[in-house]
Design a protein around this motif. Structure first.
Motif, PDB file in Angstrom:
ATOM      1  N   PHE A 317       0.830  -1.200   0.000  1.00 34.74           N
ATOM      2  CA  PHE A 317       0.000   0.000   0.000  1.00 34.74           C
ATOM      3  C   PHE A 317       0.869   1.257   0.000  1.00 34.74           C
ATOM      4  CE2 PHE A 317      -3.291  -2.977   1.110  1.00 34.74           C
ATOM      5  CZ  PHE A 317      -4.457  -2.404   0.635  1.00 34.74           C
ATOM      6  N   THR A 318       1.994   1.201   0.708  1.00 34.48           N
ATOM      7  CA  THR A 318       2.907   2.346   0.731  1.00 34.48           C
ATOM      8  C   THR A 318       3.513   2.583  -0.648  1.00 34.48           C
ATOM      9  OG1 THR A 318       3.449   1.841   3.036  1.00 34.48           O
ATOM     10  CG2 THR A 318       4.909   3.354   1.876  1.00 34.48           C
ATOM     11  N   LEU A 319       3.918   1.494  -1.326  1.00 31.56           N
ATOM     12  CA  LEU A 319       4.467   1.636  -2.678  1.00 31.56           C
ATOM     13  C   LEU A 319       3.447   2.255  -3.629  1.00 31.56           C
ATOM     14  CD1 LEU A 319       6.426  -1.736  -3.146  1.00 31.56           C
ATOM     15  CD2 LEU A 319       7.393   0.558  -2.978  1.00 31.56           C
ATOM     16  N   ALA A 320       2.184   1.821  -3.507  1.00 32.68           N
ATOM     17  CA  ALA A 320       1.134   2.388  -4.358  1.00 32.68           C
ATOM     18  C   ALA A 320       0.955   3.878  -4.078  1.00 32.68           C
ATOM     19  CB  ALA A 320      -0.184   1.648  -4.120  1.00 32.68           C
ATOM     20  N   LEU A 321       1.046   4.249  -2.799  1.00 32.25           N
ATOM     21  CA  LEU A 321       0.916   5.656  -2.437  1.00 32.25           C
ATOM     22  C   LEU A 321       2.100   6.472  -2.958  1.00 32.25           C
ATOM     23  CD1 LEU A 321      -0.625   7.846  -0.951  1.00 32.25           C
ATOM     24  CD2 LEU A 321       0.517   7.148   1.164  1.00 32.25           C
ATOM     25  N   LEU A 322       3.289   5.888  -2.939  1.00 39.76           N
ATOM     26  CA  LEU A 322       4.473   6.594  -3.436  1.00 39.76           C
ATOM     27  C   LEU A 322       4.373   6.853  -4.937  1.00 39.76           C
ATOM     28  CD1 LEU A 322       7.308   4.769  -1.438  1.00 39.76           C
ATOM     29  CD2 LEU A 322       6.540   7.132  -1.165  1.00 39.76           C
ATOM     30  N   TYR A 323       3.832   5.889  -5.669  1.00 40.16           N
ATOM     31  CA  TYR A 323       3.590   6.113  -7.104  1.00 40.16           C
ATOM     32  C   TYR A 323       2.587   7.246  -7.305  1.00 40.16           C
ATOM     33  CZ  TYR A 323       5.976   1.945  -8.916  1.00 40.16           C
ATOM     34  OH  TYR A 323       6.918   1.027  -9.285  1.00 40.16           O
ATOM     35  N   THR A 324       1.490   7.207  -6.551  1.00 35.86           N
ATOM     36  CA  THR A 324       0.430   8.200  -6.700  1.00 35.86           C
ATOM     37  C   THR A 324       0.906   9.589  -6.290  1.00 35.86           C
ATOM     38  OG1 THR A 324      -1.163   6.439  -6.199  1.00 35.86           O
ATOM     39  CG2 THR A 324      -1.979   8.696  -6.132  1.00 35.86           C
ATOM     40  N   LEU A 325       1.813   9.653  -5.314  1.00 36.48           N
ATOM     41  CA  LEU A 325       2.356  10.940  -4.885  1.00 36.48           C
ATOM     42  C   LEU A 325       3.065  11.666  -6.022  1.00 36.48           C
ATOM     43  CD1 LEU A 325       3.747  10.386  -1.261  1.00 36.48           C
ATOM     44  CD2 LEU A 325       2.021  12.032  -2.001  1.00 36.48           C
ATOM     45  N   ARG A 326       3.630  10.912  -6.956  1.00 32.83           N
ATOM     46  CA  ARG A 326       4.258  11.543  -8.115  1.00 32.83           C
ATOM     47  C   ARG A 326       3.225  12.315  -8.935  1.00 32.83           C
ATOM     48  NH1 ARG A 326       7.288   6.757  -7.251  1.00 32.83           N
ATOM     49  NH2 ARG A 326       9.535   6.975  -7.657  1.00 32.83           N
ATOM     50  N   ILE A 327       2.056  11.723  -9.110  1.00 36.57           N
ATOM     51  CA  ILE A 327       0.991  12.388  -9.856  1.00 36.57           C
ATOM     52  C   ILE A 327       0.491  13.613  -9.094  1.00 36.57           C
ATOM     53  CG2 ILE A 327      -1.346  12.098 -10.782  1.00 36.57           C
ATOM     54  CD1 ILE A 327      -0.684   9.176 -11.291  1.00 36.57           C
TER      55      ILE A 327
END
Length: 476
Positions: A317-327
């Motif tokens: 879930f943290t990795l998914a959030l880190l990807y989304t933070l880029r957007i």
């Protein structure tokens, strides 16, 4: 007549790393307060520092990057009748432990907490014990030049090209073990330039807003891209330093520059903060709203490296959030408000890719016969469940895309929205393809990086992009 003994240095010679750096890194990992103790130990002398670090740091000597080529050569020399001596500036307790593990040395000479056995002091000690010209010496650094001058033969191991030339000009070099090639290519792996491709997600809000002709927005996003990339590289290096022993246990990650010893630990320690400072400079130029999200990303990645990656499911879930933070950061850089649709689609899609990454790691560990994933909260037997969860959330991302294409928002952005609908089966095919490759054991890297190199993924991406363009301009 007895053959002369062969004296071998440890740091940078017998192993591709330095035990002072290894123990210091381990000591800080085990107790952060050691950051403040180390300077006081150093004031008492380098020998005292090495002894203190050896006592408080539990380094797994079995995982060290040993110079196997040199070790095999030493074994042959021992069979031929040479006596082998391990002589090092590292602490005596560490040298003894390594000698016991290798079981090829007849004697160990090392620093003892009072005397730091390096350079001239090492040369004097060996000359006193064996006599000038009565021993061969294998070393790797400029500090070994005084020892080579008093040895019968110099054995140059893992030395820089300049030192190798200097040794050949000034001492009697018997054999050379060349240093593995380094340079820009190695450092590109240290900072993981290929991972910078992930930061192209910063441009997603600009594409979604259909504002590709905005030159100011492009300039801000280029600065944001550089800032995010340097910040990510800083975190990657920090993560590699903290995870160095776990990487050495991994069949693929053990080849990373820091884990393998091809790049010294001290260089990684210096590079990480420097890259982060540069990222803040570019982030400041990109704008204060972006800089705030950059700091959030940095803090979350640090938290992930130190703790969250060891928690089952929380890591994905943290990795998914880190990807989304880029957007989110990209939208902040150009002052665009993100829609619910883009955020929901991103979270589900990147969570599926995070599960792909973890599933691929489990498959590697499963093939190597390990039941528990080292440094992670998973068992190898969890792979099937992770696969199921990943496919499920991947399909949810496609469902969000389908609902978005059927919403009223689509009519304001696309002249021919029905063309974009073909993107739904395209995306569904790509997610299925990615999981199929992971299931077959072809996923050896981050799924985003895999997609950039994979021909089917590239074709799928081009088709999806073409559908968006055709939907925007409309058919004649």
């Amino acid at each position: 007549m007895a053959l002369p003994p062969i004296v071998v240095d440890l740091d940078g010679t017998l192993i591709y790393t330095d035990m002072l750096h290894e123990t210091a890194l381990r000591a800080v990992r085990e107790d952060l307060a050691n950051v403040f103790r180390i300077p006081f130990w150093l004031l008492q002398g380098k020998a005292v520092l090495k002894t203190k670090l050896a006592r408080c740091a539990r380094v797994d000597l079995q995982l060290l990057p040993y110079n196997t080529e040199l070790i095999e050569w030493l074994k042959d020399k021992r069979l031929a009748g040479h006596r082998l001596v391990l002589c090092t500036a590292s602490d005596h307790s560490i040298a003894q432990a390594i000698a016991r593990r290798l079981n090829i040395f007849d004697e160990v000479i090392a620093s003892d907490g009072r005397h730091n056995l390096s350079g001239i002091s090492k040369a004097a000690r060996l000359e006193q014990q064996f006599g000038q010209g009565n021993f061969d010496y294998a070393g790797n650094s400029a500090a070994d030049l005084p020892v080579w001058e008093r040895a019968r033969h110099a054995i140059v191991v893992n030395a820089s090209p300049l030192l190798t030339i200097e040794a050949n000009n000034n001492v009697n070099v018997h054999k050379t073990f060349p240093r593995p090639r380094a340079g820009c290519r190695i450092w590109s792996k240290v900072v993981r330039i290929h991972q910078w491709l992930k930061n192209l997600l910063l441009f997603a809000p600009l594409v979604a807003a259909h504002d590709l002709t905005n030159g100011h927005a492009w300039a801000s996003l280029v600065l944001a891209f550089l800032s995010f990339s340097l910040c990510a590289s800083s975190v990657y290096i920090t993560n590699d330093l903290l995870d160095i022993e776990h990487d050495r246990l991994h069949p693929l990650k053990r080849k990373r520059p820091l884990a393998s010893g091809r790049v010294p630990i001290w260089q990684g320690v210096c590079a990480a903060p420097l890259l982060f400072i540069l990222s803040l400079v570019f982030g400041y130029w990109a704008g204060w709203p972006f800089l705030q999200w950059l700091v959030v990303y940095f803090l979350l990645t640090c938290l992930y490296s130190l703790w969250l990656k060891r928690l089952m499911l929380v890591d994905c879930f943290t990795l998914a959030l880190l990807y989304t933070l880029r957007i989110i950061a990209g939208a902040a850089a150009i002052g665009v408000t993100l829609t619910f649709w883009l955020l929901a689609f991103s979270i589900f899609l990147f969570l599926s890719l995070a599960f792909v990454k973890r599933y691929a790691e489990m498959e590697v560990q499963l093939l190597s016969g390990k039941k528990k994933i080292h440094g992670r909260g998973y068992l190898s037997s969890d792979a099937q469940l992770i696969q199921t969860l990943g496919i499920m959330v991947g399909c949810l991302s496609v469902l969000v895309l389908a609902l978005y294409l059927n919403s009223d928002d689509i009519a304001h952005l696309y002249r021919s929205p029905e063309i974009v609908w073909i993107g739904v089966p395209t995306m569904l095919f790509w997610i299925s393809w990615i999981w199929m490759q992971a299931h077959r054991g072809n996923m050896h890297e981050d799924p985003v990086i895999f997609a950039v190199k994979d021909r089917v993924s590239l074709v799928s991406g081009l088709i999806f992009a073409a559908l968006l363009v055709l939907g925007s301009i409309g058919l004649p």
